[in-house]
Design a protein around this motif. Sequence first.
Motif, mmCIF file in Angstrom:
data_model
loop_
_atom_site.group_PDB
_atom_site.id
_atom_site.type_symbol
_atom_site.label_atom_id
_atom_site.label_comp_id
_atom_site.label_asym_id
_atom_site.label_seq_id
_atom_site.Cartn_x
_atom_site.Cartn_y
_atom_site.Cartn_z
ATOM 1 N N ASN A 131 24.848 99.288 -107.909
ATOM 2 C CA ASN A 131 25.089 98.806 -109.272
ATOM 3 C C ASN A 131 23.982 97.859 -109.734
ATOM 4 O OD1 ASN A 131 26.551 97.038 -107.244
ATOM 5 N ND2 ASN A 131 26.639 95.723 -109.043
ATOM 6 N N VAL A 132 23.310 97.210 -108.767
ATOM 7 C CA VAL A 132 22.195 96.311 -109.105
ATOM 8 C C VAL A 132 21.094 97.081 -109.824
ATOM 9 C CG1 VAL A 132 20.376 94.834 -108.136
ATOM 10 C CG2 VAL A 132 22.700 94.729 -107.211
ATOM 11 N N THR A 133 20.927 98.343 -109.484
ATOM 12 C CA THR A 133 19.900 99.188 -110.103
ATOM 13 C C THR A 133 20.062 99.220 -111.619
ATOM 14 O OG1 THR A 133 19.781 100.568 -108.119
ATOM 15 C CG2 THR A 133 18.952 101.525 -110.164
ATOM 16 N N VAL A 134 21.275 99.457 -112.072
ATOM 17 C CA VAL A 134 21.538 99.542 -113.513
ATOM 18 C C VAL A 134 21.524 98.165 -114.148
ATOM 19 C CG1 VAL A 134 23.204 100.298 -115.256
ATOM 20 C CG2 VAL A 134 22.855 101.654 -113.192
ATOM 21 N N ASP A 135 22.147 97.183 -113.499
ATOM 22 C CA ASP A 135 22.172 95.820 -114.045
ATOM 23 C C ASP A 135 20.755 95.297 -114.262
ATOM 24 O OD1 ASP A 135 24.916 95.557 -114.155
ATOM 25 O OD2 ASP A 135 25.093 94.620 -112.186
ATOM 26 N N ALA A 136 19.927 95.430 -113.236
ATOM 27 C CA ALA A 136 18.570 94.887 -113.302
ATOM 28 C C ALA A 136 17.740 95.592 -114.367
ATOM 29 C CB ALA A 136 17.893 95.007 -111.938
ATOM 30 N N ALA A 137 17.832 96.911 -114.414
ATOM 31 C CA ALA A 137 17.051 97.668 -115.399
ATOM 32 C C ALA A 137 17.451 97.301 -116.822
ATOM 33 C CB ALA A 137 17.233 99.162 -115.168
ATOM 34 N N SER A 138 18.734 97.206 -117.089
ATOM 35 C CA SER A 138 19.201 96.916 -118.448
ATOM 36 C C SER A 138 18.863 95.488 -118.869
ATOM 37 C CB SER A 138 20.704 97.165 -118.553
ATOM 38 O OG SER A 138 21.423 96.394 -117.621
ATOM 39 N N LEU A 139 18.989 94.539 -117.949
ATOM 40 C CA LEU A 139 18.623 93.158 -118.266
ATOM 41 C C LEU A 139 17.127 93.035 -118.550
ATOM 42 C CD1 LEU A 139 20.815 91.362 -115.606
ATOM 43 C CD2 LEU A 139 20.973 90.970 -118.065
ATOM 44 N N ALA A 140 16.319 93.755 -117.781
ATOM 45 C CA ALA A 140 14.876 93.729 -118.002
ATOM 46 C C ALA A 140 14.533 94.275 -119.383
ATOM 47 C CB ALA A 140 14.164 94.542 -116.920
ATOM 48 N N ILE A 141 15.126 95.396 -119.754
ATOM 49 C CA ILE A 141 14.854 96.000 -121.058
ATOM 50 C C ILE A 141 15.316 95.087 -122.189
ATOM 51 C CG2 ILE A 141 15.428 97.921 -122.598
ATOM 52 C CD1 ILE A 141 13.499 98.703 -120.372
ATOM 53 N N LYS A 142 16.504 94.528 -122.072
ATOM 54 C CA LYS A 142 17.034 93.660 -123.133
ATOM 55 C C LYS A 142 16.111 92.471 -123.383
ATOM 56 C CE LYS A 142 20.360 91.952 -125.884
ATOM 57 N NZ LYS A 142 21.179 92.612 -126.905
ATOM 58 N N SER A 143 15.472 91.980 -122.327
ATOM 59 C CA SER A 143 14.586 90.828 -122.463
ATOM 60 C C SER A 143 13.129 91.217 -122.654
ATOM 61 C CB SER A 143 14.731 89.902 -121.249
ATOM 62 O OG SER A 143 14.612 90.627 -120.038
ATOM 63 N N GLY A 144 12.865 92.519 -122.860
ATOM 64 C CA GLY A 144 11.515 92.970 -123.201
ATOM 65 C C GLY A 144 10.567 93.125 -122.033
ATOM 66 N N ASN A 145 11.102 93.316 -120.830
ATOM 67 C CA ASN A 145 10.281 93.432 -119.630
ATOM 68 C C ASN A 145 10.274 94.856 -119.082
ATOM 69 O OD1 ASN A 145 9.689 90.456 -118.918
ATOM 70 N ND2 ASN A 145 11.908 90.456 -119.226
ATOM 71 N N PHE A 381 30.181 84.287 -116.882
ATOM 72 C CA PHE A 381 29.532 83.234 -117.668
ATOM 73 C C PHE A 381 29.241 83.683 -119.107
ATOM 74 C CE2 PHE A 381 27.475 79.925 -114.671
ATOM 75 C CZ PHE A 381 28.569 79.943 -113.828
ATOM 76 N N GLY A 382 29.483 84.961 -119.385
ATOM 77 C CA GLY A 382 29.200 85.474 -120.718
ATOM 78 C C GLY A 382 27.780 85.969 -120.890
ATOM 79 N N PHE A 383 27.089 86.260 -119.759
ATOM 80 C CA PHE A 383 25.704 86.725 -119.809
ATOM 81 C C PHE A 383 25.600 88.244 -119.873
ATOM 82 C CE2 PHE A 383 24.294 82.776 -117.162
ATOM 83 C CZ PHE A 383 24.567 81.968 -118.246
ATOM 84 N N GLY A 384 26.718 88.945 -119.955
ATOM 85 C CA GLY A 384 26.711 90.403 -119.921
ATOM 86 C C GLY A 384 26.719 90.895 -118.488
ATOM 87 N N SER A 385 25.695 90.574 -117.749
ATOM 88 C CA SER A 385 25.607 90.823 -116.310
ATOM 89 C C SER A 385 24.545 89.879 -115.784
ATOM 90 C CB SER A 385 25.263 92.290 -116.029
ATOM 91 O OG SER A 385 24.082 92.666 -116.705
ATOM 92 N N GLU A 386 24.152 90.045 -114.539
ATOM 93 C CA GLU A 386 23.149 89.136 -113.979
ATOM 94 C C GLU A 386 22.161 89.921 -113.133
ATOM 95 O OE1 GLU A 386 25.190 87.762 -109.803
ATOM 96 O OE2 GLU A 386 25.834 86.760 -111.632
ATOM 97 N N ILE A 387 20.974 89.370 -113.014
ATOM 98 C CA ILE A 387 19.963 89.989 -112.162
ATOM 99 C C ILE A 387 19.930 89.315 -110.793
ATOM 100 C CG2 ILE A 387 17.949 88.556 -112.722
ATOM 101 C CD1 ILE A 387 16.450 91.317 -113.107
#
Length: 420
Positions: A131-145, A381-387
């Motif tokens: 699940n970290v695979t999807v969490d990390a990828a989506s967080l990176a995209i949302k923050s422009g990375n 915490f309301g961050f959506g998910s975490e990396i």
Amino acid sequence: MNENKNLDKIINEIGINAKTASFETAQLNLEQRNSIIKNFAKNIENNLEKIIKVNSQEVFSHPNLNPVMKKRLALDEPKIRSLIDSLYSLIKLSDPLSGPFEQWQAPAGFKIIKKIVPLGVIAMIYEARPNVTVDAASLAIKSGNAIILRGGKEAINTNKFLVSLLRESLKQQKLNPNFVQLIEDTSRDSADRLLHLRDYLDLLIPRGSQSFIDHVVRTADVPVIETGAGNDHIFVDESADQTQAVKIIVNAKTQNSAVCNAAEKLLVHKNIAKEFIPKISEALIKKGVELRGDNQSLQIFPGIKKAEDSDWGSEYNDLIMSIKVVDDLDSAIDWISKYTTHHTEVILTKSPENTIKFMNSIDAAVVMENMSSRFTDGHEFGFGSEIGISTQKLHARGPMGIKALTSYKYQLYGHGETRS
């Protein structure tokens, strides 16, 4: 030798591709970034049964894995549905790059704007949880990375399939699929090469055992955020509501014992030890928890095994908990300060004064009063998910959401100023 050169070439090429992609992700507006994440969610939902099949075959292919590791590795329908929900929650979050930006006029007359920007290229090295695979990828995209992922060998087939879905989503939108890349080589060599990819990486986030994270921190040439182990303590003060305390401790230990925010150690005030330790021991044993303890706790409850010195500093990630009787709040603080991994520490008490002292004295990313340690979580915490959950102090601490994946630069606007 040829194999080493070939791996060097592959990792280097991934780095080059990620750096190029990061210039493109940084230019995407919020609508475009959210659209990518929405397509991620749709592709995962459309392929839910295939994900389960690939994952179940992979879990079955590792018959010697212990139950805790299998639980971490498994992706069933509820977990995937939860993952999809987290993607939609991430879409609803505000743009981490939009400001407001600090701005002011310098004494010399020029204007200064402190603008929030993406970090650039993020790399993640992690172990079993796909699940970290999807969490990390989506967080990176949302923050422009852009992001480079390197998972563990136990979940490589699941990770390959998930990343193929994410990259297909990008291709469908005529975007660079190298926004998200997976290193498919799961050898120690591939991980070690990432640690030295200084020309292309802006940040490396390791998630795994304490020994592995220590190795990364000591060895890496690139900036690292330490997502440390969770040797998390719960201190039961003499004033605690004991019924509530039992409920909290059982949840913190057994709701999911294989994660870094599960409680590992229990400290009990000596004035309530004879009354409370039998209560909590019986409740934990009913849940299958193995109890280890100091001499005082052993004398109070015979079902507790003697703890070794190594137990007090260990993160179990299993249904094991160690119990120690302490003299008072100060003794609890001293003990936690000696063995903390600076992740999450909890006090159960009715005393506001003791809460304040505990909160101010404990050096941890998250300090809690009267609640389960399992709430140290980006989603909660309301961050959506975490990396990851950072246990260091620079540049991020605690659950890391999209804001933790940004930096800033100063933009200066002048009117012909020169310095004398």
